[in-house]
Design an enzyme around this catalytic site. Sequence first.
Site, mmCIF file in Angstrom:
data_model
loop_
_atom_site.group_PDB
_atom_site.id
_atom_site.type_symbol
_atom_site.label_atom_id
_atom_site.label_comp_id
_atom_site.label_asym_id
_atom_site.label_seq_id
_atom_site.Cartn_x
_atom_site.Cartn_y
_atom_site.Cartn_z
ATOM 1 N N LYS A 93 -7.218 4.136 -0.369
ATOM 2 C CA LYS A 93 -7.521 3.140 0.670
ATOM 3 C C LYS A 93 -8.438 3.679 1.759
ATOM 4 O O LYS A 93 -8.637 4.871 1.890
ATOM 5 C CB LYS A 93 -6.216 2.547 1.207
ATOM 6 C CG LYS A 93 -5.654 1.575 0.146
ATOM 7 C CD LYS A 93 -4.577 0.665 0.611
ATOM 8 C CE LYS A 93 -4.244 -0.301 -0.538
ATOM 9 N NZ LYS A 93 -2.925 -0.879 -0.449
ATOM 10 N N ARG A 105 2.511 3.012 -5.805
ATOM 11 C CA ARG A 105 1.484 2.256 -6.542
ATOM 12 C C ARG A 105 0.200 3.070 -6.507
ATOM 13 O O ARG A 105 -0.326 3.342 -5.425
ATOM 14 C CB ARG A 105 1.294 0.897 -5.868
ATOM 15 C CG ARG A 105 0.291 -0.012 -6.539
ATOM 16 C CD ARG A 105 0.201 -1.333 -5.779
ATOM 17 N NE ARG A 105 -0.706 -2.265 -6.429
ATOM 18 C CZ ARG A 105 -2.025 -2.263 -6.286
ATOM 19 N NH1 ARG A 105 -2.609 -1.357 -5.521
ATOM 20 N NH2 ARG A 105 -2.769 -3.160 -6.916
HETATM 21 N N1 HH2 Z 1 -2.707 -2.888 -2.538
HETATM 22 C C1 HH2 Z 1 -3.662 -3.559 -3.196
HETATM 23 C C2 HH2 Z 1 -3.308 -4.599 -4.089
HETATM 24 N N2 HH2 Z 1 -2.023 -4.946 -4.268
HETATM 25 N N3 HH2 Z 1 0.267 -4.640 -3.770
HETATM 26 C C3 HH2 Z 1 1.223 -4.014 -3.091
HETATM 27 N N4 HH2 Z 1 2.508 -4.398 -3.244
HETATM 28 N N5 HH2 Z 1 0.948 -2.983 -2.234
HETATM 29 C C4 HH2 Z 1 -0.323 -2.561 -2.013
HETATM 30 O O1 HH2 Z 1 -0.510 -1.627 -1.192
HETATM 31 C C5 HH2 Z 1 -1.397 -3.229 -2.711
HETATM 32 C C6 HH2 Z 1 -1.056 -4.294 -3.602
HETATM 33 C C7 HH2 Z 1 -5.094 -3.209 -2.998
HETATM 34 O O2 HH2 Z 1 -5.521 -2.254 -3.891
HETATM 35 P P1 HH2 Z 1 -6.291 -2.557 -5.247
HETATM 36 O O3 HH2 Z 1 -5.441 -3.334 -6.185
HETATM 37 O O4 HH2 Z 1 -6.723 -1.252 -5.774
HETATM 38 O O5 HH2 Z 1 -7.579 -3.372 -4.823
HETATM 39 P P2 HH2 Z 1 -7.963 -4.924 -4.883
HETATM 40 O O6 HH2 Z 1 -6.983 -5.716 -4.085
HETATM 41 O O7 HH2 Z 1 -9.339 -4.952 -4.297
HETATM 42 O O8 HH2 Z 1 -7.920 -5.370 -6.315
#
Ligand code: HH2
Length: 438
Positions: free
Chosen positions: A219, A254
């Site tokens: 992040k 995660r």
């Molecule tokens: N972070 C992201 C997406 N989903 N869900 C939970 N429960 N907690 C988190 O910290 C979280 C999440 C963001 O990361 P990422 O999936 O890599 O990116 P994007 O939302 O751009 O697909």
Amino acid sequence: MELDLRNGRLSLDVPALMGVVNVTPDSFSDGGEHFGTDRAVARGIEMVGLGARIVDVGGESTRPGAPPITVDEELRRVIPVIEQLAAQQVIVSIDTRRADVADRAVQSGASIINDVSGLRDPAMRSVAARHGVAVVIMHMPIDDPATMQQHAVYDDVVASVSGFLAEQMALAREDGVAQVIIDPGIGFGKTTSHNLEILRRLDEIVDLGAPVMVGASRKRFIGERTGSPATSARMPGTLAAHLWAISRGARIIRAHDVAAHTQALGIWQDIAAFDAHTTIPSGTSASHEAVVALGTNLGDRLGYLRFALDELAPVRLVSDVYETGAVGGPDGQAPFLNMVAVVDTDLSPETFLRRLHDIEHRAGRQRTIHWGPRTLDLDLLFHDDVRIDTDELTVPHPRIAERPFVTAPLADVAPRRVPHDSARPGPDIVRLGPIDTL
Ligand code: HH2
């Protein structure tokens, strides 16, 4: 602490890794890497092999500025991936803010709903309650990723996040949601200082009583603090944040870089297990889950099984006892008694294996005739979800699927661990019942 999921129980005594598979062209962290069903499924399976115990499948990027997509498009991206992963016994969570998508995903095999909007939508709560699945309630200040950073204003960020999570937990329970995981939402409507403050005071969120999940992976605050703008260069900072979170009581992490996390968590675990008085926070345990197959076909067979269970204590779960025809070895061997036990242990797989050999030895086993009669045979089937392949030890045990005398009792105590391609038990396998009744 454990989750009772539709495809088995997931122990959180050892922190669980959730691998991220974004079936998106535009995620900030891995955009485009897993776009397309085949790539996403292959990555999910690979992650499980590398130590992920849950695979989180998402079809919509929550990055500020990501273009909105329709429900149909989101379904088109995630459903085939979920179907194929679930068919291979993978524990899947669906990362979505939409009740319709969650509903279809659960029908396609997902067993956890990961809702970054924190179950604000009553329809989401009713989908979760209706299907009896676990949910992740994540904090974000408003349900709008496009503008959430404008709402990164708090008197006390930890108090705001805890207050929101407590309220949403209460609503979820009122509406009949059975199992709740909470997540402070690192990076969602938060500045770098907010993210650091939340991690520093994570124990206040742990005190809410539900298993806590943390997703700091790659992040922006890590890039900001370390001057490494590329998301792919943020792994060391991610590991630091996640190990900190675990030491504060987080139970699910995660992450995108699963292999690195498996190694880091394993070492954290080993250190914690060596001196239970220093590094392990209250409410957590250093224990590993070892799954052991027991077999005996010589002498007082029940006596040997009881001896082994006493020696293996603390035993968390025991299967029924099965009587099974001998497989392999000399002709005319007497039938075996077989069972499977799930054992808590602080020992590493190698040390635990030596302990099994010692118990066999003390039960009078002579290792003379290969596959011959034996008073007691103890095989290590699984040690958490680690994979080891050395001259001394292979875990998971490589021949589980071809041995119905193992898979039948294994299904009693750890159904999710039964390989999907296992041979079916034949008529020569007879369930005798619980050992206490024999
Ligand atoms: N972070 C992201 C997406 N989903 N869900 C939970 N429960 N907690 C988190 O910290 C979280 C999440 C963001 O990361 P990422 O999936 O890599 O990116 P994007 O939302 O751009 O697909």
